[in-house]
Design an enzyme around this catalytic site. Structure first.
Site, PDB file in Angstrom:
ATOM      1  N   GLU A 127     -73.384 -11.002  79.361  1.00 10.16           N
ATOM      2  CA  GLU A 127     -72.166 -11.768  79.022  1.00 10.16           C
ATOM      3  C   GLU A 127     -71.697 -11.415  77.614  1.00 10.16           C
ATOM      4  O   GLU A 127     -72.505 -10.997  76.782  1.00 10.16           O
ATOM      5  CB  GLU A 127     -72.465 -13.274  79.075  1.00 10.16           C
ATOM      6  CG  GLU A 127     -71.812 -14.004  80.236  1.00 10.16           C
ATOM      7  CD  GLU A 127     -70.294 -14.131  80.157  1.00 10.16           C
ATOM      8  OE1 GLU A 127     -69.618 -13.284  79.559  1.00 10.16           O
ATOM      9  OE2 GLU A 127     -69.770 -15.101  80.733  1.00 10.16           O
ATOM     10  N   ASP A 128     -70.399 -11.622  77.362  1.00 13.53           N
ATOM     11  CA  ASP A 128     -69.889 -11.372  76.014  1.00 13.53           C
ATOM     12  C   ASP A 128     -70.260 -12.509  75.070  1.00 13.53           C
ATOM     13  O   ASP A 128     -70.732 -12.290  73.961  1.00 13.53           O
ATOM     14  CB  ASP A 128     -68.368 -11.138  76.025  1.00 13.53           C
ATOM     15  CG  ASP A 128     -67.580 -12.272  76.683  1.00 13.53           C
ATOM     16  OD1 ASP A 128     -68.185 -13.216  77.252  1.00 13.53           O
ATOM     17  OD2 ASP A 128     -66.333 -12.219  76.637  1.00 13.53           O
ATOM     18  N   ASP A 131     -70.316 -20.019  74.866  1.00 14.25           N
ATOM     19  CA  ASP A 131     -69.634 -20.971  73.985  1.00 14.25           C
ATOM     20  C   ASP A 131     -70.131 -22.377  74.356  1.00 14.25           C
ATOM     21  O   ASP A 131     -71.178 -22.817  73.884  1.00 14.25           O
ATOM     22  CB  ASP A 131     -68.132 -20.763  74.228  1.00 14.25           C
ATOM     23  CG  ASP A 131     -67.237 -21.504  73.273  1.00 14.25           C
ATOM     24  OD1 ASP A 131     -66.551 -20.859  72.477  1.00 14.25           O
ATOM     25  OD2 ASP A 131     -67.204 -22.744  73.354  1.00 14.25           O
ATOM     26  N   PHE A 180     -62.904 -18.991  66.589  1.00 11.99           N
ATOM     27  CA  PHE A 180     -62.445 -18.106  67.665  1.00 11.99           C
ATOM     28  C   PHE A 180     -62.460 -16.662  67.169  1.00 11.99           C
ATOM     29  O   PHE A 180     -62.011 -16.362  66.071  1.00 11.99           O
ATOM     30  CB  PHE A 180     -61.024 -18.498  68.096  1.00 11.99           C
ATOM     31  CG  PHE A 180     -60.572 -17.752  69.312  1.00 11.99           C
ATOM     32  CD1 PHE A 180     -61.006 -18.131  70.564  1.00 11.99           C
ATOM     33  CD2 PHE A 180     -59.731 -16.660  69.194  1.00 11.99           C
ATOM     34  CE1 PHE A 180     -60.608 -17.428  71.697  1.00 11.99           C
ATOM     35  CE2 PHE A 180     -59.326 -15.954  70.321  1.00 11.99           C
ATOM     36  CZ  PHE A 180     -59.769 -16.342  71.570  1.00 11.99           C
ATOM     37  N   ARG A 193     -59.346  -6.563  72.833  1.00 11.48           N
ATOM     38  CA  ARG A 193     -60.651  -6.155  73.386  1.00 11.48           C
ATOM     39  C   ARG A 193     -61.092  -4.793  72.864  1.00 11.48           C
ATOM     40  O   ARG A 193     -62.268  -4.447  72.913  1.00 11.48           O
ATOM     41  CB  ARG A 193     -60.581  -6.063  74.917  1.00 11.48           C
ATOM     42  CG  ARG A 193     -60.326  -7.380  75.627  1.00 11.48           C
ATOM     43  CD  ARG A 193     -60.584  -7.208  77.121  1.00 11.48           C
ATOM     44  NE  ARG A 193     -60.004  -8.267  77.925  1.00 11.48           N
ATOM     45  CZ  ARG A 193     -60.605  -9.435  78.178  1.00 11.48           C
ATOM     46  NH1 ARG A 193     -61.788  -9.679  77.664  1.00 11.48           N
ATOM     47  NH2 ARG A 193     -60.014 -10.336  78.929  1.00 11.48           N
TER      48      ARG A 193
END
Ligand code: IMP
Length: 203
Positions: A127-128, A131, A180, A193
């Protein structure tokens, strides 16, 4: 003769790569209405990704893991991580499609595009970012339905202070504050990205 040239080329590629990133780094970027400043440079990311890969190499010897990369965000992390994996393995890709659940559960993300057989496999989710952890929780539930032997999580990033659910995350490249971020696969409204560095929004 060809062999010598090839070695020259490969040696140069290794030496030049960090310099290339250094030349490309921009202190700030603008995406739509927001400005971002660089917060994690490519060299740091690459070192942490290699560290995680080496841990996986040691931990999963003889397991022939199946890496399950979660698109779109994890595409860069997956590519770089897998280059350092030296044990026999397979890689497959899934996407998460959002749909509205019942009023009590809110938005659910359904796993789509799985074309690998997970039965009896050691699966490593790539996963990136984790959160709140809700996405990962749904993903774990979906994957469990496919009867893997074991499921491990490798996340590029973790925002520990945002976690809302208990998760056992075996591999985290970097823990970050709640802000963020974009870059290295992560986006703001589809953009950002492509950067090799990670940028944090400027308030
Ligand atoms: P969670 O369900 O709250 O853990 O959210 C996970 C997903 O939210 C990630 O896979 C990302 O797509 C997205 N996300 C969370 N934080 C960020 C961020 O800082 N930048 C970009 N995307 C993020």
């Amino acid at each position: 003769m060809f062999y010598i040239k090839r070695c020259d080329y490969e040696a140069k590629a290794v030496i030049l790569r960090p310099t290339f990133y250094k030349q490309e780094v921009m202190d700030t970027i603008q995406i739509k209405d927001k400005q971002f400043k660089v917060s994690i440079e490519a060299e740091t990311i690459q070192a942490e990704v290699a560290r995680v890969a080496n841990e996986i190499n040691k931990d999963l010897i003889g397991k022939n893991p199946l890496f399950l990369s979660v698109l779109n965000g994890a595409f860069m992390f997956t590519a770089d991580l897998l280059k350092h994996i030296t044990i026999p393995c397979e890689v497959s890709f899934v996407k998460l499609a959002s749909y509205e659940g019942t009023s009590s559960t809110g938005t659910i993300k359904e796993m789509i595009g799985l074309n690998a057989d997970l039965t009896g496999r050691t699966v490593v989710i790539i996963e990136d970012i984790v959160d709140t952890g809700l996405t990962m929780q749904h993903l774990l539930e979906s994957i469990a339905l496919h009867n893997p032997e074991k499921v491990l999580i490798a996340s590029l990033l973790l925002k520990p202070d945002k976690l809302k659910v208990e998760l056992d995350i075996q591999y985290v490249a970097m823990s970050i504050p709640n802000d963020f971020i974009v870059g290295y696969g992560l986006d703001y409204d589809g953009f950002g990205r492509n950067y090799p560095d990670i940028y944090t929004v400027i308030d």
